[in-house]
Design a protein around this motif. Structure first.
Motif, PDB file in Angstrom:
ATOM      1  N   ASN A   1       0.827  -1.207   0.000  1.00 16.00           N
ATOM      2  CA  ASN A   1       0.000   0.000   0.000  1.00 16.00           C
ATOM      3  C   ASN A   1       0.867   1.266   0.000  1.00 16.00           C
ATOM      4  O   ASN A   1       0.731   2.143   0.854  1.00 16.00           O
ATOM      5  CB  ASN A   1      -0.945   0.010   1.212  1.00 16.00           C
ATOM      6  N   ILE A   2       1.793   1.345  -0.971  1.00 17.27           N
ATOM      7  CA  ILE A   2       2.711   2.494  -1.044  1.00 17.27           C
ATOM      8  C   ILE A   2       2.440   3.340  -2.291  1.00 17.27           C
ATOM      9  O   ILE A   2       3.321   4.029  -2.795  1.00 17.27           O
ATOM     10  CB  ILE A   2       4.182   2.036  -1.021  1.00 17.27           C
ATOM     11  N   TYR A   3       1.209   3.261  -2.784  1.00 21.46           N
ATOM     12  CA  TYR A   3       0.807   4.082  -3.935  1.00 21.46           C
ATOM     13  C   TYR A   3      -0.161   5.159  -3.491  1.00 21.46           C
ATOM     14  O   TYR A   3      -0.851   5.030  -2.472  1.00 21.46           O
ATOM     15  CB  TYR A   3       0.121   3.217  -5.001  1.00 21.46           C
ATOM     16  N   THR A   4      -0.211   6.232  -4.251  1.00 25.89           N
ATOM     17  CA  THR A   4      -1.216   7.263  -4.062  1.00 25.89           C
ATOM     18  C   THR A   4      -1.826   7.599  -5.420  1.00 25.89           C
ATOM     19  O   THR A   4      -1.143   7.478  -6.449  1.00 25.89           O
ATOM     20  CB  THR A   4      -0.604   8.536  -3.420  1.00 25.89           C
ATOM     21  N   ASP A   5      -3.092   7.975  -5.454  1.00 23.95           N
ATOM     22  CA  ASP A   5      -3.749   8.311  -6.713  1.00 23.95           C
ATOM     23  C   ASP A   5      -3.454   9.765  -7.085  1.00 23.95           C
ATOM     24  O   ASP A   5      -3.655  10.682  -6.276  1.00 23.95           O
ATOM     25  CB  ASP A   5      -5.264   8.117  -6.600  1.00 23.95           C
TER      26      ASP A   5
ATOM     27  N   ILE B   1       3.846   5.746  -7.071  1.00 28.63           N
ATOM     28  CA  ILE B   1       4.586   5.446  -5.846  1.00 28.63           C
ATOM     29  C   ILE B   1       4.678   6.711  -5.000  1.00 28.63           C
ATOM     30  O   ILE B   1       4.951   7.796  -5.525  1.00 28.63           O
ATOM     31  CB  ILE B   1       6.011   4.945  -6.198  1.00 28.63           C
ATOM     32  N   ILE B   2       4.462   6.594  -3.687  1.00 26.95           N
ATOM     33  CA  ILE B   2       4.530   7.772  -2.822  1.00 26.95           C
ATOM     34  C   ILE B   2       5.951   8.339  -2.799  1.00 26.95           C
ATOM     35  O   ILE B   2       6.928   7.637  -3.063  1.00 26.95           O
ATOM     36  CB  ILE B   2       4.060   7.447  -1.390  1.00 26.95           C
ATOM     37  N   ASP B   3       6.060   9.618  -2.472  1.00 30.97           N
ATOM     38  CA  ASP B   3       7.342  10.328  -2.550  1.00 30.97           C
ATOM     39  C   ASP B   3       8.422   9.693  -1.683  1.00 30.97           C
ATOM     40  O   ASP B   3       9.590   9.620  -2.089  1.00 30.97           O
ATOM     41  CB  ASP B   3       7.157  11.791  -2.133  1.00 30.97           C
ATOM     42  N   GLU B   4       8.046   9.221  -0.485  1.00 30.67           N
ATOM     43  CA  GLU B   4       9.052   8.641   0.413  1.00 30.67           C
ATOM     44  C   GLU B   4       9.717   7.424  -0.215  1.00 30.67           C
ATOM     45  O   GLU B   4      10.938   7.257  -0.133  1.00 30.67           O
ATOM     46  CB  GLU B   4       8.402   8.246   1.739  1.00 30.67           C
ATOM     47  N   VAL B   5       8.941   6.568  -0.862  1.00 34.58           N
ATOM     48  CA  VAL B   5       9.492   5.368  -1.506  1.00 34.58           C
ATOM     49  C   VAL B   5      10.295   5.761  -2.751  1.00 34.58           C
ATOM     50  O   VAL B   5      11.383   5.219  -2.989  1.00 34.58           O
ATOM     51  CB  VAL B   5       8.371   4.383  -1.883  1.00 34.58           C
ATOM     52  N   GLN B   6       9.777   6.690  -3.535  1.00 36.00           N
ATOM     53  CA  GLN B   6      10.501   7.124  -4.732  1.00 36.00           C
ATOM     54  C   GLN B   6      11.850   7.716  -4.355  1.00 36.00           C
ATOM     55  O   GLN B   6      12.852   7.513  -5.043  1.00 36.00           O
ATOM     56  CB  GLN B   6       9.666   8.160  -5.503  1.00 36.00           C
TER      57      GLN B   6
END
Length: 271
Positions: free
Chosen positions: A201-205, A218-223
């Protein structure tokens, strides 16, 4: 989200986050994973596996095996074949206690895959091997000598393998497809974020104005973790295997390097 940077803490974070997602039987739970749990190994089991397979796990790999290792469910894969829907159950992460045949096959296949790419398919030949001889026997001698110096690749999932060399500064996990070898992560933390991206669950729309639709990103922290991990660093090296990785244009990204100008036609480095 505060993803732990310490590997042990991160592995427990992955365990808790994935098992929580798999407990809810909805569209976010991948097919076949409802109620799935990780099956870690004891120190004694890992020692027994090392003796059985005549391998020695790196410290990162060993920590992964202790906390996560394998999942107690099969991945359900569906695809169409000539109009017929085919459903298959597939092993997700290799289980070193149960998947002996698959693990041994993967370990042995790397030699065959690369050798096949040398004598047929892509006719790969590295610069360090010198002038390509006409004799198949001589080609094999050169290849065998090079291959004997490679760090062992230990399978984790599908074509993903750990580079089994504790003396390296980094602990890379690579994917192997013939002679085309790519870095999936320069450590286990980055690799698992990539491999389990659909389970964490590390995605955002994000709304696309042009298409008038939301798309997952992908959320900014993971990217940021990915960007940092792939950044150029002269200490990023895998003895002997690095040249094979850089043979193909796709390999440069794994070392945080850029070889081809923007929009250039992509070629292998050595023809």
């Amino acid at each position: 989200m505060d993803i732990p940077s310490n590997l042990t803490e991160f592995l427990y974070w992955v365990k808790e986050r994935t098992e929580k997602l798999w407990l809810v039987d909805d569209e976010n739970c991948p097919k076949g994973f409802y109620g799935a749990r990780w099956q870690g190994l004891s120190e004694e089991q890992i020692d027994d596996i090392e003796r059985k397979y005549e391998v020695s796990f790196t410290s990162e790999h060993r920590e992964f095996l202790k906390i996560l290792h394998a999942i107690d469910k099969k991945e359900i894969v569906e695809y169409e074949d000539e109009g017929e829907l085919i459903t298959e159950e597939c092993t997700f992460f290799y289980n070193w206690l149960e998947n002996e045949e698959e693990i041994i096959s993967q370990i042995k296949c790397f030699y065959k895959w690369v050798w096949d790419d040398i004598i047929s398919v892509n006719y790969v030949w590295l610069k360090s091997w010198g002038v390509k001889p006409n004799s198949l026997e001589r080609k094999k001698e050169i290849f065998d000598e090079w291959f004997s110096k490679l760090p062992q690749l230990l399978p984790v999932r599908n074509s993903a393998c750990v580079v089994n060399n504790e003396n390296l500064k980094w602990n890379p996990v690579v994917s192997v497809s013939g002679s085309d070898v790519n870095i999936l992560g320069w450590d286990f933390r980055t690799y698992l974020l990539y491999e389990l991206r659909e389970h964490l669950n590390i995605y955002t729309d994000v709304y696309d104005e042009e298409d008038q639709m939301f798309y997952p990103e992908i959320i900014d922290e993971v990217q940021q973790i990915f960007n940092e991990n792939y950044k150029y660093d002269e200490t990023k090296d895998i003895p002997y295997l690095k040249e094979m990785i850089l043979y193909w244009s796709s390999g440069w990204r794994g070392f945080g390097l850029s070889y081809h100008p923007e929009n250039a036609r992509v070629h292998p480095i050595v023809k």
